[in-house]
Scaffold this motif. Sequence first.
Motif, PDB file in Angstrom:
ATOM      1  N   GLY A  70      -2.688   8.210   6.472  1.00  0.00           N
ATOM      2  CA  GLY A  70      -2.665   7.110   7.412  1.00  0.00           C
ATOM      3  C   GLY A  70      -1.938   5.928   6.803  1.00  0.00           C
ATOM      4  O   GLY A  70      -1.060   6.079   5.969  1.00  0.00           O
ATOM      5  N   LYS A  71      -2.364   4.735   7.174  1.00  0.00           N
ATOM      6  CA  LYS A  71      -1.669   3.523   6.749  1.00  0.00           C
ATOM      7  C   LYS A  71      -2.281   2.947   5.482  1.00  0.00           C
ATOM      8  O   LYS A  71      -3.414   3.271   5.111  1.00  0.00           O
ATOM      9  N   ALA A  72      -1.522   2.075   4.840  1.00  0.00           N
ATOM     10  CA  ALA A  72      -2.032   1.323   3.700  1.00  0.00           C
ATOM     11  C   ALA A  72      -2.911   0.185   4.214  1.00  0.00           C
ATOM     12  O   ALA A  72      -2.654  -0.399   5.269  1.00  0.00           O
ATOM     13  N   THR A  73      -3.972  -0.136   3.484  1.00  0.00           N
ATOM     14  CA  THR A  73      -4.899  -1.178   3.910  1.00  0.00           C
ATOM     15  C   THR A  73      -5.634  -1.704   2.690  1.00  0.00           C
ATOM     16  O   THR A  73      -5.245  -1.405   1.549  1.00  0.00           O
ATOM     17  N   THR A  74      -6.670  -2.481   2.881  1.00  0.00           N
ATOM     18  CA  THR A  74      -7.532  -2.917   1.789  1.00  0.00           C
ATOM     19  C   THR A  74      -8.980  -2.757   2.223  1.00  0.00           C
ATOM     20  O   THR A  74      -9.305  -2.861   3.411  1.00  0.00           O
ATOM     21  N   ASP A  84     -12.656  17.987  11.932  1.00  0.00           N
ATOM     22  CA  ASP A  84     -13.248  19.303  11.740  1.00  0.00           C
ATOM     23  C   ASP A  84     -14.015  19.627  13.013  1.00  0.00           C
ATOM     24  O   ASP A  84     -15.131  19.187  13.208  1.00  0.00           O
ATOM     25  N   GLY A  85     -13.385  20.368  13.914  1.00  0.00           N
ATOM     26  CA  GLY A  85     -13.985  20.590  15.219  1.00  0.00           C
ATOM     27  C   GLY A  85     -14.042  19.286  15.985  1.00  0.00           C
ATOM     28  O   GLY A  85     -13.035  18.595  16.125  1.00  0.00           O
ATOM     29  N   ASP A  86     -15.227  18.934  16.459  1.00  0.00           N
ATOM     30  CA  ASP A  86     -15.400  17.673  17.183  1.00  0.00           C
ATOM     31  C   ASP A  86     -15.611  16.488  16.247  1.00  0.00           C
ATOM     32  O   ASP A  86     -15.683  15.345  16.699  1.00  0.00           O
ATOM     33  N   ASP A  87     -15.743  16.756  14.965  1.00  0.00           N
ATOM     34  CA  ASP A  87     -16.020  15.697  14.000  1.00  0.00           C
ATOM     35  C   ASP A  87     -14.715  15.060  13.530  1.00  0.00           C
ATOM     36  O   ASP A  87     -13.805  15.751  13.072  1.00  0.00           O
ATOM     37  N   ARG A  88     -14.654  13.748  13.616  1.00  0.00           N
ATOM     38  CA  ARG A  88     -13.485  13.002  13.166  1.00  0.00           C
ATOM     39  C   ARG A  88     -13.907  11.984  12.123  1.00  0.00           C
ATOM     40  O   ARG A  88     -14.943  11.331  12.266  1.00  0.00           O
ATOM     41  N   PHE A  89     -13.104  11.872  11.068  1.00  0.00           N
ATOM     42  CA  PHE A  89     -13.404  10.973   9.970  1.00  0.00           C
ATOM     43  C   PHE A  89     -12.174  10.160   9.600  1.00  0.00           C
ATOM     44  O   PHE A  89     -11.052  10.645   9.689  1.00  0.00           O
ATOM     45  N   THR A  90     -12.410   8.935   9.152  1.00  0.00           N
ATOM     46  CA  THR A  90     -11.382   8.144   8.495  1.00  0.00           C
ATOM     47  C   THR A  90     -11.886   7.838   7.094  1.00  0.00           C
ATOM     48  O   THR A  90     -12.965   7.262   6.924  1.00  0.00           O
ATOM     49  N   LEU A  91     -11.125   8.256   6.087  1.00  0.00           N
ATOM     50  CA  LEU A  91     -11.465   8.010   4.702  1.00  0.00           C
ATOM     51  C   LEU A  91     -10.566   6.918   4.151  1.00  0.00           C
ATOM     52  O   LEU A  91      -9.385   6.844   4.495  1.00  0.00           O
ATOM     53  N   TYR A  92     -11.113   6.078   3.297  1.00  0.00           N
ATOM     54  CA  TYR A  92     -10.366   5.019   2.637  1.00  0.00           C
ATOM     55  C   TYR A  92     -10.411   5.296   1.134  1.00  0.00           C
ATOM     56  O   TYR A  92     -11.494   5.287   0.529  1.00  0.00           O
ATOM     57  N   VAL A  93      -9.254   5.548   0.545  1.00  0.00           N
ATOM     58  CA  VAL A  93      -9.173   5.944  -0.860  1.00  0.00           C
ATOM     59  C   VAL A  93      -8.440   4.857  -1.646  1.00  0.00           C
ATOM     60  O   VAL A  93      -7.372   4.389  -1.235  1.00  0.00           O
ATOM     61  N   ALA A  94      -9.001   4.465  -2.777  1.00  0.00           N
ATOM     62  CA  ALA A  94      -8.399   3.416  -3.608  1.00  0.00           C
ATOM     63  C   ALA A  94      -7.038   3.852  -4.124  1.00  0.00           C
ATOM     64  O   ALA A  94      -6.854   4.998  -4.552  1.00  0.00           O
ATOM     65  N   THR A  95      -6.076   2.942  -4.079  1.00  0.00           N
ATOM     66  CA  THR A  95      -4.735   3.234  -4.593  1.00  0.00           C
ATOM     67  C   THR A  95      -4.455   2.511  -5.903  1.00  0.00           C
ATOM     68  O   THR A  95      -3.352   2.575  -6.423  1.00  0.00           O
ATOM     69  N   GLU A  96      -5.441   1.814  -6.434  1.00  0.00           N
ATOM     70  CA  GLU A  96      -5.340   1.208  -7.751  1.00  0.00           C
ATOM     71  C   GLU A  96      -6.486   1.722  -8.601  1.00  0.00           C
ATOM     72  O   GLU A  96      -7.616   1.835  -8.126  1.00  0.00           O
ATOM     73  N   GLY A  97      -6.210   2.021  -9.876  1.00  0.00           N
ATOM     74  CA  GLY A  97      -7.243   2.579 -10.732  1.00  0.00           C
ATOM     75  C   GLY A  97      -7.577   4.003 -10.305  1.00  0.00           C
ATOM     76  O   GLY A  97      -6.726   4.747  -9.815  1.00  0.00           O
ATOM     77  N   GLU A  98      -8.818   4.392 -10.476  1.00  0.00           N
ATOM     78  CA  GLU A  98      -9.248   5.732 -10.071  1.00  0.00           C
ATOM     79  C   GLU A  98      -9.192   5.851  -8.545  1.00  0.00           C
ATOM     80  O   GLU A  98      -9.522   4.900  -7.831  1.00  0.00           O
ATOM     81  N   PRO A  99      -8.805   7.011  -8.023  1.00  0.00           N
ATOM     82  CA  PRO A  99      -8.717   7.174  -6.565  1.00  0.00           C
ATOM     83  C   PRO A  99     -10.087   7.429  -5.930  1.00  0.00           C
ATOM     84  O   PRO A  99     -10.331   8.448  -5.290  1.00  0.00           O
ATOM     85  N   TYR A 100     -10.985   6.458  -6.102  1.00  0.00           N
ATOM     86  CA  TYR A 100     -12.335   6.603  -5.573  1.00  0.00           C
ATOM     87  C   TYR A 100     -12.345   6.496  -4.051  1.00  0.00           C
ATOM     88  O   TYR A 100     -11.516   5.800  -3.452  1.00  0.00           O
ATOM     89  N   LEU A 101     -13.314   7.143  -3.446  1.00  0.00           N
ATOM     90  CA  LEU A 101     -13.589   6.936  -2.027  1.00  0.00           C
ATOM     91  C   LEU A 101     -14.240   5.570  -1.878  1.00  0.00           C
ATOM     92  O   LEU A 101     -15.240   5.270  -2.528  1.00  0.00           O
TER      93      LEU A 101
END
Length: 266
Positions: free
Chosen positions: A193-197, A210-227
Motif C-alpha cells: 500500500g502507501k507510505a504513512t506514519t 483471506d476470504g471475507d476477512d480484510r486486514f490493513t497492516l502497518y509495518v515500520a520502515t525504519e529500524g526493525e520491520p515491526y508490526l
Amino acid sequence: MRRTTLAAVCLAAVAAVGLTGCGEDKADTGTSHDSAGQRTAEKGKSSQEPKEEPFAGLTGGEIAENAFKATTGASSLRMTGEVPDDSTGGTIHVDLALNKRGECAGTMGLDGQGEAELVRTGDTVYMKYDEKFLRAQSEDEPEEDVDAAVALLAGKWMKTSAEGPDAGDLTGFCDLDEVLGGAEDGDAEATRGKATTVDGTPAITLEAQDGDDRFTLYVATEGEPYLLRLDSTSPADPGSLSFGDYDEPVPAEKPAGDVLDIGSLS
C-alpha cells in the motif's frame, strides 16, 4: 469475570503478520531492470530526492514475512486497541504490556462496563476491578450479594495463583509466546500500500484479504520491520490493535499495600 475471546482475537490479528503469499506485486519500485534504464535513473538522481524506500523490490508478502520474523522475535511489546467480545457483543478495550517470560501489566475494559487492572509477575496474578466492572459482571446475582462484593473488592488489589483456575482466562494473553504462537498459520496474500506514519514512525501499509476477512497492516520502515498496527474489517473479528514499546521492560511489579488473596475468600 466473563470468558472473552480476547486472546483468540489477538492471536488471529497477529497471525496476519505471517502473510507469506508472495503473488505478483504491481507496485512500481521506481527501478529499471535494464542496464541502460538503470544508468539513466541513477544519472537523474539528486541529493534532494528522498532516501530509497527500505523495502524496494520486495512484494507485499515478503514485507509481511519480514514483519512476522521481527515481531515474533521481540522479547516484549505493548498492545493497545479494541477487539470484539463474542460473549457480550460489545468491544474490549485493551492496553497491555507483555513479554515472553509470562509477565504483563495493563488494563482491560468493556464498553460502558468499567475497567480492570491486571499484573502478572512470577507465579502470581494481581487484579483490581472498579465498581462499574464488578456490577456489570454480576448483573444476574442477588442485589445484596453484588453490594457486598462491591464493598469488599472494588478498587482493591486481589491476587491468585497464575496456575489456578481463577487465572485461566488471564494468563493466556499475558504470555507473549502464547499470544504470538500460531502466527505462522497466516496464509493470505498481501499487497503493498502507501507510505504513512504510525505515531510518528514511518511505515508502509499492506492490504490483505483471506476470504471475507480484510486486514490493513502497518509495518515500520525504519529500524526493525515491526508490526505497528493492524486494522481488521473482518465480519467476525473487526477491530484495531497497535503494537509498540518493543523489547522494553514490562512494568510488572507487585502492587504496594494490602492485597486480598482470592483463595482465602469464601
